[in-house]
Design a protein around this motif. Sequence first.
Motif, PDB file in Angstrom:
ATOM      1  N   ALA A  50       0.831  -1.211   0.000  1.00 15.78           N
ATOM      2  CA  ALA A  50       0.000   0.000   0.000  1.00 15.78           C
ATOM      3  C   ALA A  50       0.860   1.253   0.000  1.00 15.78           C
ATOM      4  O   ALA A  50       0.617   2.206  -0.760  1.00 15.78           O
ATOM      5  N   PHE A  51       1.903   1.276   0.831  1.00 18.59           N
ATOM      6  CA  PHE A  51       2.779   2.444   0.876  1.00 18.59           C
ATOM      7  C   PHE A  51       3.636   2.560  -0.383  1.00 18.59           C
ATOM      8  O   PHE A  51       3.959   3.677  -0.822  1.00 18.59           O
ATOM      9  N   ALA A  52       3.992   1.439  -0.984  1.00 20.58           N
ATOM     10  CA  ALA A  52       4.760   1.487  -2.233  1.00 20.58           C
ATOM     11  C   ALA A  52       3.934   2.124  -3.345  1.00 20.58           C
ATOM     12  O   ALA A  52       4.451   2.912  -4.146  1.00 20.58           O
ATOM     13  N   THR A  53       2.645   1.801  -3.388  1.00 16.40           N
ATOM     14  CA  THR A  53       1.766   2.412  -4.388  1.00 16.40           C
ATOM     15  C   THR A  53       1.645   3.910  -4.144  1.00 16.40           C
ATOM     16  O   THR A  53       1.690   4.714  -5.079  1.00 16.40           O
ATOM     17  N   LEU A  54       1.498   4.289  -2.873  1.00 19.45           N
ATOM     18  CA  LEU A  54       1.440   5.712  -2.536  1.00 19.45           C
ATOM     19  C   LEU A  54       2.701   6.430  -2.996  1.00 19.45           C
ATOM     20  O   LEU A  54       2.630   7.515  -3.586  1.00 19.45           O
ATOM     21  N   ARG A  55       3.835   5.836  -2.750  1.00 18.93           N
ATOM     22  CA  ARG A  55       5.101   6.463  -3.139  1.00 18.93           C
ATOM     23  C   ARG A  55       5.171   6.683  -4.647  1.00 18.93           C
ATOM     24  O   ARG A  55       5.615   7.745  -5.106  1.00 18.93           O
ATOM     25  N   ARG A  56       4.728   5.711  -5.419  1.00 17.66           N
ATOM     26  CA  ARG A  56       4.736   5.871  -6.878  1.00 17.66           C
ATOM     27  C   ARG A  56       3.827   7.017  -7.307  1.00 17.66           C
ATOM     28  O   ARG A  56       4.173   7.793  -8.211  1.00 17.66           O
ATOM     29  N   VAL A  57       2.691   7.139  -6.656  1.00 13.40           N
ATOM     30  CA  VAL A  57       1.785   8.251  -6.975  1.00 13.40           C
ATOM     31  C   VAL A  57       2.438   9.578  -6.604  1.00 13.40           C
ATOM     32  O   VAL A  57       2.385  10.556  -7.372  1.00 13.40           O
ATOM     33  N   GLN A  58       3.066   9.645  -5.450  1.00  8.87           N
ATOM     34  CA  GLN A  58       3.741  10.885  -5.030  1.00  8.87           C
ATOM     35  C   GLN A  58       4.789  11.303  -6.054  1.00  8.87           C
ATOM     36  O   GLN A  58       4.894  12.497  -6.391  1.00  8.87           O
ATOM     37  N   LEU A  59       5.573  10.352  -6.541  1.00  8.62           N
ATOM     38  CA  LEU A  59       6.627  10.680  -7.506  1.00  8.62           C
ATOM     39  C   LEU A  59       6.027  11.181  -8.801  1.00  8.62           C
ATOM     40  O   LEU A  59       6.595  12.072  -9.461  1.00  8.62           O
ATOM     41  N   ARG A  60       4.907  10.633  -9.226  1.00  6.94           N
ATOM     42  CA  ARG A  60       4.237  11.115 -10.436  1.00  6.94           C
ATOM     43  C   ARG A  60       3.767  12.555 -10.284  1.00  6.94           C
ATOM     44  O   ARG A  60       3.735  13.314 -11.262  1.00  6.94           O
TER      45      ARG A  60
END
Length: 307
Positions: free
Chosen positions: A295-305
């Motif tokens: 869940a946090f890995a997905t959040l991180r990818r969204v943040q980077l985008r």
Amino acid sequence: MADFQANTRPFAELDRAGRTRRLRRLAEAALTAYDVPVARLTPLAHGLNTAFRVDGADGHRYVLRVQRPDGPGPARVRSEMAWLSALRRETDLVVPRPVPTRERDLVAVVADPAVPEPRTCVLCHWVDGRFVDERLSAPQLYAVGEFTARLHLHGARMNGLDRGRVDDLTEFGRTQVDGFSAAVVDRAVARTGDERIRDAVARVRAVRAELGFGADAFGLVHGDLRQVNYLFHRGRVRAIDFDDCGFGHYAYDLAVTLGALRHLPQREELREALLDGYRSVRPAPATTDPRVLAAFATLRRVQLRLR
């Protein structure tokens, strides 16, 4: 005439090299606040901030960081330096050691006529070591896991520092009471056209509620512990660039480290080594739960985008 025009062009119109030249002059001014005899100033790889290697006439080496104008302000940078200072005093973890100014401050705020706004600057002692990426080994990631766990144990005690949350969705989210509010999510979806962001946020909300916000799961974390921010020296791990440090769940920090391994063929072996190393110091099943980390890995990818 060309030199005159280069010096009078608006800062925003300059290319990276032009901005670095202007910021170098500001960096030289910042260094006058420190009791460091400067022999040479060399620009380092340019990220969100601008950094210079400082070779001192005393034989010591330092790094001067010139903060980006839209990043953390002086109070938050001072808190970052306070954590680094505490880590150096209270643990044997190797992190940058801040150099105080002659006025005993941990930051210097400097203005230059050729730069539109004053910049917050910090000076730290150089951290020796080598960066590794493609050739990362399981023993190295085990050591990174141990280091991260010890960092979190210390971060759990660092209450009251002026640092934001690392898991807010966007910069706009950091200005809101709830970094995942409907307004924040709506803006993110409108910007990317990706409705899946709503599901990602919902999963993280559920995970955060499940973990809670006690010191066993939540505290001060590095926030960006990737291969470019940890290095190895004589078999030991060292960490640099705490600019993104803030309060968050420890699982978020691990998810950032794991996410940066995705391009490596040995990523599964490295993943297990990292988590094993972490558990050897902090046996926290909820923090290392695969569902939580995902869940946090997905959040991180969204943040980077959305950066």
